[in-house]
Write an enzyme that holds these catalytic residues in place. Sequence first.
Site: not given
Length: 358
Positions: A49, A52
């Site tokens: 995450t 990202h």
Amino acid sequence: MSNYVLPTKMKALRKIQNAPGAELVTIPIPRVASDDVLIKVEAASICGTDLHIMEWDSWSSNRVKAPITLGHEMAGTVVATGTNIDPTLIGEFVSCESHITCGSCSQCESQTPHMCPNTEIIGVDRDGCFAEYISVPEKVLWHTNRSKLNPKIAALQEAFGGAVRASLAHNPRGKTVAVLGCGPIGLFSIAILKAAGASKVIATDTNEYRLSLASEMGADSVFNPASDANCGNTVEWLHKASKHNIDIVVEMSGAPVSIKTAFKAVRQGGYVNLFGIPPRPVEIDIADDLIFKNITILALNGREIFDTWHKTRELLESGLVDLNPLISHTLPLDQATEAFDLLKNGKACKILIEPNNS
Ligand code: ZN
């Protein structure tokens, strides 16, 4: 610890603008709200995450608002408490649930806060742990026994918990299980399934380094579907390796081709646990791959708070699962951007940042 004098400034890895990248900056120590505690971060781990958010993909550019400190997997010591919090917590060694739930919606009141629609995520919606200090609500603390788990392993509990929930959703004891995707969560899953008594665990990934780690974590056989764009060869390999008897598929990659593979590979009446998040909608043959096979699908996100954490503690403290082989690098905070490059290039597994050890 009671004589501990807090500095006024700290280093933090922050996204300064709504754009790709992040910068190491010096900012004031976080304010400790009345229901919060301040943690001195000893170890923090980088998650997909975070990658990202670093790269500013469509999900993160819609969700994350700069300026913000990144990071949500951590362990450290409580060094200050808000006015509503018991000051004897100072000195406690803790990790944190990254999902801060509202406590008042119907999900929270029904003891299913992992589905709270008002969830705020550390390092996504509020300042995270790639910093020397972080302030979090006391209610997300997970008290950890330092004599059993060192800070680096303690920092992995949050991510490991996701794999615990997805892997144990059906009892794998005596079952043949396929794990699709051997990123850190898939690798955690392999170790969890073996510890929980799965008779055979087979795994796929397109990265040879990850496949070698899969074997190290206990996978009985592994396969690289690199050149298999339509999943035919992979399904054939999975059928052969399992003698056409995959009871459970744990899908950890989120790759659309891998999700299709999961449904084609599982046996009649088997289980598919979906945990990897696909980047776009995926087309599935509902008639042939789902209904006529009588399969059960579970779609899972996050940990059950705190039920999953108890299982996580048991697996790690007992020594049933050893995560040390998956820690590929330990770096100081000022090398955090290099750490992201290593991950992006597929040359790392779990990277631990030690913000107070530079
Ligand atoms: Zn809620």
